[in-house]
Structures are given as structure tokens and as C-alpha cells.
Design an enzyme around this catalytic site. Sequence first.
Site, PDB file in Angstrom:
ATOM      1  N   SER A   1     -24.097  -5.212  22.645  1.00 26.59           N
ATOM      2  CA  SER A   1     -23.040  -6.458  22.743  1.00 26.59           C
ATOM      3  C   SER A   1     -22.126  -5.777  21.446  1.00 26.59           C
ATOM      4  CB  SER A   1     -23.640  -7.780  22.085  1.00 26.59           C
ATOM      5  OG  SER A   1     -21.918  -7.754  21.211  1.00 26.59           O
ATOM      6  N   SER A   2     -20.842  -5.399  22.166  1.00 29.48           N
ATOM      7  CA  SER A   2     -20.441  -4.227  20.883  1.00 29.48           C
ATOM      8  C   SER A   2     -20.241  -5.003  19.455  1.00 29.48           C
ATOM      9  CB  SER A   2     -18.615  -4.932  21.172  1.00 29.48           C
ATOM     10  OG  SER A   2     -18.849  -4.106  22.588  1.00 29.48           O
TER      11      SER A   2
ATOM     12  N   ASP B   1     -21.990 -11.878  30.430  1.00 33.06           N
ATOM     13  CA  ASP B   1     -20.926 -12.684  30.636  1.00 33.06           C
ATOM     14  C   ASP B   1     -20.943 -13.482  31.591  1.00 33.06           C
ATOM     15  OD1 ASP B   1     -19.059 -11.428  27.930  1.00 33.06           O
ATOM     16  OD2 ASP B   1     -20.214 -10.318  28.157  1.00 33.06           O
TER      17      ASP B   1
ATOM     18  N   GLN C   1     -18.195 -15.855  32.355  1.00 28.90           N
ATOM     19  CA  GLN C   1     -16.514 -14.369  32.909  1.00 28.90           C
ATOM     20  C   GLN C   1     -17.168 -14.311  34.271  1.00 28.90           C
ATOM     21  OE1 GLN C   1     -14.673 -11.694  30.005  1.00 28.90           O
ATOM     22  NE2 GLN C   1     -16.252 -10.412  30.779  1.00 28.90           N
TER      23      GLN C   1
ATOM     24  N   HIS D   1     -21.777  -1.248  28.636  1.00 32.11           N
ATOM     25  CA  HIS D   1     -20.566  -0.855  29.002  1.00 32.11           C
ATOM     26  C   HIS D   1     -21.070   0.409  30.413  1.00 32.11           C
ATOM     27  CE1 HIS D   1     -19.165  -2.534  25.728  1.00 32.11           C
ATOM     28  NE2 HIS D   1     -18.360  -3.080  27.099  1.00 32.11           N
TER      29      HIS D   1
ATOM     30  N   ARG E   1     -23.369  -9.239  33.848  1.00 28.54           N
ATOM     31  CA  ARG E   1     -23.372 -11.018  33.878  1.00 28.54           C
ATOM     32  C   ARG E   1     -24.601 -10.931  32.405  1.00 28.54           C
ATOM     33  NH1 ARG E   1     -28.238 -10.816  38.032  1.00 28.54           N
ATOM     34  NH2 ARG E   1     -28.513 -13.182  37.338  1.00 28.54           N
TER      35      ARG E   1
ATOM     36  N   MET F   1     -13.358  -4.085  26.613  1.00 28.70           N
ATOM     37  CA  MET F   1     -12.478  -4.334  25.049  1.00 28.70           C
ATOM     38  C   MET F   1     -13.020  -2.678  24.492  1.00 28.70           C
ATOM     39  SD  MET F   1     -12.472  -7.561  24.369  1.00 28.70           S
ATOM     40  CE  MET F   1     -13.567  -8.567  23.804  1.00 28.70           C
TER      41      MET F   1
ATOM     42  N   GLN G   1      -7.349 -13.437  23.834  1.00 29.84           N
ATOM     43  CA  GLN G   1      -8.649 -14.675  24.793  1.00 29.84           C
ATOM     44  C   GLN G   1      -9.620 -14.603  23.432  1.00 29.84           C
ATOM     45  OE1 GLN G   1     -10.280 -10.603  27.158  1.00 29.84           O
ATOM     46  NE2 GLN G   1     -12.202 -11.359  26.414  1.00 29.84           N
TER      47      GLN G   1
HETATM   48  P1  AMP Z   1     -16.502  -6.565  26.804  1.00 31.37           P
HETATM   49  O1  AMP Z   1     -15.736  -5.378  25.741  1.00 31.37           O
HETATM   50  O2  AMP Z   1     -17.421  -6.498  25.429  1.00 31.37           O
HETATM   51  O3  AMP Z   1     -15.222  -7.466  27.109  1.00 31.37           O
HETATM   52  O4  AMP Z   1     -17.361  -6.384  27.230  1.00 31.37           O
HETATM   53  C1  AMP Z   1     -16.571  -5.482  29.195  1.00 31.37           C
HETATM   54  C2  AMP Z   1     -17.723  -5.645  30.635  1.00 31.37           C
HETATM   55  O5  AMP Z   1     -18.989  -4.956  30.119  1.00 31.37           O
HETATM   56  C3  AMP Z   1     -17.832  -7.476  31.056  1.00 31.37           C
HETATM   57  O6  AMP Z   1     -18.246  -7.408  31.962  1.00 31.37           O
HETATM   58  C4  AMP Z   1     -19.298  -7.316  30.175  1.00 31.37           C
HETATM   59  O7  AMP Z   1     -19.586  -8.669  30.254  1.00 31.37           O
HETATM   60  C5  AMP Z   1     -20.018  -6.062  30.236  1.00 31.37           C
HETATM   61  N1  AMP Z   1     -21.149  -5.943  29.044  1.00 31.37           N
HETATM   62  C6  AMP Z   1     -21.219  -6.479  28.335  1.00 31.37           C
HETATM   63  N2  AMP Z   1     -22.996  -5.917  27.361  1.00 31.37           N
HETATM   64  C7  AMP Z   1     -23.096  -5.874  28.080  1.00 31.37           C
HETATM   65  C8  AMP Z   1     -24.512  -6.241  28.323  1.00 31.37           C
HETATM   66  N3  AMP Z   1     -25.660  -5.533  27.758  1.00 31.37           N
HETATM   67  N4  AMP Z   1     -25.237  -5.637  29.599  1.00 31.37           N
HETATM   68  C9  AMP Z   1     -24.264  -5.322  30.818  1.00 31.37           C
HETATM   69  N5  AMP Z   1     -22.975  -5.603  30.824  1.00 31.37           N
HETATM   70  C10 AMP Z   1     -22.701  -5.946  29.754  1.00 31.37           C
END
Ligand code: AMP
Length: 298
Positions: free
Chosen positions: A191-192, A156, A159, A43, A154, A36, A67
Site C-alpha cells: 500500500s502507498s 480494495d 471499491q 500497481h 482486489r 493515486m 475521496q
Molecule cells: P491507489 O493508488 O491506492 O488508489 O490504488 C490504485 C489501484 O491499485 C487500485 O485499483 C488498488 O486496488 C490497486 N492496488 C493497491 N494496492 C494493491 C496491492 N497490494 N495489490 C494489488 N492491487 C493494489
Amino acid sequence: MTNSSTIMLYDNIDSLREACCSARAKGQRVALVPTMGALHRGHLTLIRHARSVADFVVVSIFVNPTQFGPSEDLASYPRTLREDMQGCEQAGADCVFAPTASQMYPDGETTRVHVSGLTDWLCGRSRPGHFDGVATIVSKLFVIVGPCIAVFGRKDYQQLKVIERLVKDMLFDVQVVGVPTVREEDGLALSSRNRYLNPQQRARARSISQGLADAVWLFDKGQRSAGAIRRAVLGRVTEIAAGIDYVQVADAETLVPIGDEETIGERVLVAVAIRVGNARLIDNVVVGQDGVPKGSES
Ligand code: AMP
């Protein structure tokens, strides 16, 4: 379609389809990394992994409205496409797909993909409809991109399990890869949504990974009481949380919660979702499999 140095930006479904088709026609392995945006090192680790196993790497950047719940942060979710493009390029992506919501959800659309069972628990409970939105958008992305590999984090965990189930059930010819959680120096999972934290909240958020570290320690010392492990994590996060969605011990495959009075097996999920300030933060470990979250050792 825009060419920013070597990385391509597609905002249109048909041109991305064409690019993916021609990559496949050349015999290239196509990988998809759905995101996202508001990209961070987590990411970028996913993108690097994709780069290492595929020939053509597509990163999707789409803040997926379906979502988000009505009182969630869809409108304020950070949107940083320009910086994201740079990150994608540095991490080795070939292109970014950033469609509009009206393309992904055509006028009059009524279709949702629902994965049952796994979504009854954890975030499925605290965010009704969330995983229908996730399963729907990921299905659409799979149909557009036609990847042979899709990379997820992992962090999430639920998910990831939902997507694995989706792929099996819908017969998508996609290998799903789960990448370990990338953390800040002090253990906080990237995390974003960490951008929402002020410095005090950011410092307090460390307790989440410390709680999970306690869970790993207890388990590794032989503790098999679900309640003892859950209470240890709860003890760490209760003080710092503005609200607790859940602190749950659960079966690592079915995600069915394990009651406090139960004895746990050899590989169990410990998952947390709490609010710190305005941010809803999630994290997890699988005890019996994962080590102590990096940075949370003390
Ligand atoms: P998002 O942009 O939050 O929807 O995340 C996109 C992808 O990045 C998803 O598969 C998340 O699980 C992964 N992701 C987000 N934060 C992390 C993190 N700290 N470590 C590994 N993967 C992540």
C-alpha cells in the site's frame, strides 16, 4: 504533454482524449489503470496485466481530493511522479495522465456519482463520502479515456465491487478486471500508505494478513461460525492497532455484514480496516475462494 523516453506524460485532458481517440481509431484496445501514484509492485502488477490484454495502456495518477475526508491524509499523501513514470514505463504503460484538480473538478462543479447499497458498509461507514469521490473520478476517467478494459486491485475489494456496479448501472462499455492482492514477503498487503509506518509499526502490521490467514484456515477446516472467524482476526489485530475501523465478515457480493451469531455460506468476505501509527490499512480475503495470503503461512 511531455515525452520522457518512450512513455508520454499528459497533464491536459484534451491531449489525452486525442491520444486515446487516435488509438481507438487504429483499432487498438485501450486499457485504463486508475491510481493515486506513489506506485509500488501492486500497481505495477495491474499495469502489466493491462499491457498483456490491451494495445494502449493509460495509467492515471491523481490524488483525488473528493475521496478524502476532512481529517484524512490528502495533504500528506505521497506524491512521487518522477519515480512513478519510471515504474509505469518499465511495466509497459504507453502513457501517464496526471491532471490538476482544477481540470478534473471545474470551477463551480456540483456533481457527484453515488452508488448506493454497496457503499453502506465497511469503508463506506468509516469514510463517509469516500465512494462518491471514487465513483465520480472513475466515471470522469472513463469518459475521458474511453477504455474497453479497466484494471483494479482486489486489495480494495469494496471499491472493485462499487466500480463493477457503477459500470453496469451507467452502461459504461468497460470490462472491469480485478487483480489479486500483491503482498510483501511477510504477507503485508502493499500500500502507498505503508510508507507512513516506522520499523516497529511495519513489523506489527504483519498481524493483519496473519489474522486473515487464520480466517482462511478456520474456514478450510470447516468453521462456519461468522463470530468465530471474526474473533480470530480481531484477536490478531487488537493488540497492534491504534484504532479499529472494522473487522467484518460480510456477503462477498452485497457486502452486507454477517452477524457473529450467523452461519456463513461457501464464499464470504473477511475484511479489515485498522490504524497502525498514522496509517489506515485495509486488507481482505474471500474465504472459500482465496488461499492463505502469501507470506502469512506461519
Ligand atoms: P491507489 O493508488 O491506492 O488508489 O490504488 C490504485 C489501484 O491499485 C487500485 O485499483 C488498488 O486496488 C490497486 N492496488 C493497491 N494496492 C494493491 C496491492 N497490494 N495489490 C494489488 N492491487 C493494489
